[in-house]
Motif scaffolding. Structure first.
Motif, PDB file in Angstrom:
ATOM      1  N   UNK A 132       0.818  -1.204   0.000  1.00 26.21           N
ATOM      2  CA  UNK A 132       0.000   0.000   0.000  1.00 26.21           C
ATOM      3  C   UNK A 132       0.856   1.260   0.000  1.00 26.21           C
ATOM      4  N   UNK A 133       0.335   2.322  -0.663  1.00 21.64           N
ATOM      5  CA  UNK A 133       0.989   3.620  -0.597  1.00 21.64           C
ATOM      6  C   UNK A 133       2.372   3.655  -1.193  1.00 21.64           C
ATOM      7  N   UNK A 134       2.571   2.982  -2.332  1.00 24.22           N
ATOM      8  CA  UNK A 134       3.857   2.959  -3.044  1.00 24.22           C
ATOM      9  C   UNK A 134       4.968   2.270  -2.262  1.00 24.22           C
ATOM     10  N   UNK A 135       4.618   1.487  -1.261  1.00 23.29           N
ATOM     11  CA  UNK A 135       5.630   0.782  -0.478  1.00 23.29           C
ATOM     12  C   UNK A 135       6.355  -0.234  -1.356  1.00 23.29           C
ATOM     13  N   UNK A 136       7.671  -0.095  -1.464  1.00 19.47           N
ATOM     14  CA  UNK A 136       8.497  -0.989  -2.260  1.00 19.47           C
ATOM     15  C   UNK A 136       9.890  -1.026  -1.645  1.00 19.47           C
TER      16      UNK A 136
ATOM     17  N   UNK B 236      17.054   4.435 -10.664  1.00 18.88           N
ATOM     18  CA  UNK B 236      16.927   3.898  -9.314  1.00 18.88           C
ATOM     19  C   UNK B 236      17.455   4.882  -8.282  1.00 18.88           C
ATOM     20  N   UNK B 237      16.669   5.132  -7.269  1.00 21.71           N
ATOM     21  CA  UNK B 237      17.088   6.002  -6.178  1.00 21.71           C
ATOM     22  C   UNK B 237      16.656   5.379  -4.863  1.00 21.71           C
ATOM     23  N   UNK B 238      17.292   5.772  -3.802  1.00 20.83           N
ATOM     24  CA  UNK B 238      16.904   5.345  -2.482  1.00 20.83           C
ATOM     25  C   UNK B 238      15.964   6.383  -1.905  1.00 20.83           C
ATOM     26  N   UNK B 239      14.760   5.963  -1.570  1.00 20.38           N
ATOM     27  CA  UNK B 239      13.765   6.897  -1.038  1.00 20.38           C
ATOM     28  C   UNK B 239      14.217   7.433   0.301  1.00 20.38           C
ATOM     29  N   UNK B 240      13.894   8.683   0.530  1.00 18.25           N
ATOM     30  CA  UNK B 240      14.258   9.324   1.803  1.00 18.25           C
ATOM     31  C   UNK B 240      13.121   9.191   2.804  1.00 18.25           C
TER      32      UNK B 240
ATOM     33  N   UNK C 273      12.140   4.033  -4.720  1.00 20.05           N
ATOM     34  CA  UNK C 273      11.179   5.096  -4.990  1.00 20.05           C
ATOM     35  C   UNK C 273      10.408   4.804  -6.268  1.00 20.05           C
ATOM     36  N   UNK C 274       9.099   4.756  -6.154  1.00 15.73           N
ATOM     37  CA  UNK C 274       8.245   4.509  -7.310  1.00 15.73           C
ATOM     38  C   UNK C 274       8.171   5.744  -8.192  1.00 15.73           C
ATOM     39  N   UNK C 275       8.091   5.569  -9.526  1.00 18.71           N
ATOM     40  CA  UNK C 275       7.957   6.724 -10.415  1.00 18.71           C
ATOM     41  C   UNK C 275       6.710   7.542 -10.137  1.00 18.71           C
ATOM     42  N   UNK C 276       5.678   6.920  -9.606  1.00 17.99           N
ATOM     43  CA  UNK C 276       4.468   7.646  -9.257  1.00 17.99           C
ATOM     44  C   UNK C 276       3.735   6.900  -8.155  1.00 17.99           C
ATOM     45  N   UNK C 277       2.850   7.623  -7.496  1.00 19.28           N
ATOM     46  CA  UNK C 277       2.112   7.026  -6.383  1.00 19.28           C
ATOM     47  C   UNK C 277       1.261   5.865  -6.887  1.00 19.28           C
ATOM     48  N   UNK C 278       1.316   4.758  -6.183  1.00 20.79           N
ATOM     49  CA  UNK C 278       0.575   3.575  -6.615  1.00 20.79           C
ATOM     50  C   UNK C 278       0.486   2.595  -5.458  1.00 20.79           C
ATOM     51  N   UNK C 279      -0.445   1.691  -5.585  1.00 20.96           N
ATOM     52  CA  UNK C 279      -0.509   0.538  -4.700  1.00 20.96           C
ATOM     53  C   UNK C 279      -0.065  -0.676  -5.496  1.00 20.96           C
ATOM     54  N   UNK C 280       0.929  -1.389  -4.981  1.00 25.18           N
ATOM     55  CA  UNK C 280       1.424  -2.594  -5.643  1.00 25.18           C
ATOM     56  C   UNK C 280       0.676  -3.791  -5.063  1.00 25.18           C
ATOM     57  N   UNK C 281      -0.124  -4.446  -5.897  1.00 28.94           N
ATOM     58  CA  UNK C 281      -0.972  -5.534  -5.418  1.00 28.94           C
ATOM     59  C   UNK C 281      -0.363  -6.908  -5.614  1.00 28.94           C
ATOM     60  N   UNK C 282       0.435  -7.071  -6.666  1.00 28.80           N
ATOM     61  CA  UNK C 282       1.010  -8.383  -6.954  1.00 28.80           C
ATOM     62  C   UNK C 282       2.054  -8.255  -8.036  1.00 28.80           C
TER      63      UNK C 282
END
Length: 378
Positions: A272-276, A374-378, A290-299
């Protein structure tokens, strides 16, 4: 006491009396939750007990025969013939012909009853042991712990006074034809060591304090197994389920999936909430992506080439390059809600979710849309 559910003890109906999901022309448009490869065949499961299988990499589908009419949530095959499916009401089903026909292995109502009985024994023993220890060595700081143990014991007593209400299984994964696990609501973990002839509850080995849902399970061919769920819950076993330990990802929202990329030795968990997040040391340490845009990853899925494909609501498809870790996004026309994906061929992507299975070009998903270094989210 260990709860063991055997096929012979289920009290299942005779074959002619099974409540099979109807063979329906519109099953192809059903909401499908998961898709798996059974050799060269693809098998998808979803609502109303619908099972679909394809022998031409997702171009055409046929409906399998499933003795269940509720939601199926997960499916896994260890070879071209032997597979398991799980769903609501803690039901587990088994196929020996590549998903064409299925039989029930676990009746969720009886499994819940066995769990309630075992839980009463376990909580009573825990409460009595703690009460005796505090009587011998009083410790005011542990009085709250004793109160919680008493509440757990009383809740277990109450559960046995009412008819069993089974929870839902969310996912299933097998190491081989004998050893496998199913995970689900309220921290449920079931295990088999004999191909599903018997199943034992192992929920107490992956205890979550608030009964958080466990949503996904995966593993490696060498015996590492990983579970992800609500509240950032992440568990791993390095000895094929003999022992489990909880890992701290650093995220406390909901994870919907976990993927093991054996080719690149990477473990990824998402939700949920672009968690990756990804780990290169089997879950000891994690870094956010960091996701390119806000999203929920379901599978999602990992391709033979080592790329990771993630999908979610709104027709979103994300492709993570296995070498560079560049992330591309490509929202699909129609904006369907996707729950899982599979790559059956070099340039083919099968998406499942709202509206049934859909096959698209993987090259299109890789080349079109937005691109993110690829970047490391802050």
């Amino acid at each position: 006491m260990v709860a063991l559910i055997t096929i012979g003890s289920l009290g299942a109906k005779a074959a002619g009396e099974q409540d099979y999901a109807p063979i329906a022309p519109k099953a192809l448009a059903s909401t499908m939750i998961d898709v798996e490869r059974a050799g060269e065949r693809l098998v998808a499961v979803g609502e109303r007990g619908h099972v679909l299988y394809s022998d031409d990499r997702g171009e055409n589908w046929q409906q399998g025969k499933m003795p269940f009419r509720r939601m199926l949530t997960g499916v896994h095959f260890v070879d071209s013939r032997h597979g398991w499916a799980v769903g609501h009401q803690s039901m587990i089903f088994y196929s020996t012909d590549g998903g064409v026909t299925w039989v029930q292995q676990v009746n969720g109502f009886e499994f819940q009853q066995q769990f309630n009985e075992e839980n009463l024994v376990r909580t009573r023993a825990a409460y009595e042991a703690l009460a005796a220890a505090l009587e011998a060595n009083p410790d005011p700081e542990r009085e709250l712990e004793l109160e919680d143990a008493l509440f757990a014991f009383e809740d277990a007593e109450f559960a046995l006074e009412a008819p069993p209400v089974p929870t839902n299984f969310h996912d299933v994964w097998f190491l081989d034809r004998n050893t496998g696990w199913a995970v689900g609501a309220f921290g449920r973990l079931a295990e088999t060591r004999d191909g599903g002839r018997t199943w034992a509850d192992r929920s107490h080995r992956v205890h979550t304090p608030d009964g958080l849902h466990l949503n996904a399970i995966t593993g490696s061919t060498t015996g590492e197994v990983f579970i992800a769920g609500e509240g950032g819950a992440m568990f791993r076993s390095l000895d094929a389920g003999a022992t489990w330990e909880q890992m701290d990802v650093g995220y406390y929202g909901t994870f919907f999936g976990v993927l093991h990329d054996a080719k690149n030795s990477v473990l990824r968990v998402f939700g949920l909430g672009s968690a990756l997040y990804q780990s290169r040391d089997q879950g000891v340490s994690w870094e956010p992506m960091e996701s390119p845009e806000a999203a929920t990853f379901a599978g999602g899925t990992v391709t033979d080439a080592g790329d990771t494909v993630l999908v979610g609501p709104g027709g979103m498809v994300f492709v993570i390059d296995g070498i560079t870790e560049h992330i591309q996004t490509h929202p699909q026309p129609g904006r369907r809600n996707y729950s899982s994906a599979l790559v059956p061929g070099e340039n083919e992507l099968v998406l499942v979710g709202q509206g049934g299975p859909q096959r698209v070009s993987l090259d299109q998903a890789r080349a079109a849309g937005k691109h993110k270094e690829p970047t490391v989210a802050q």
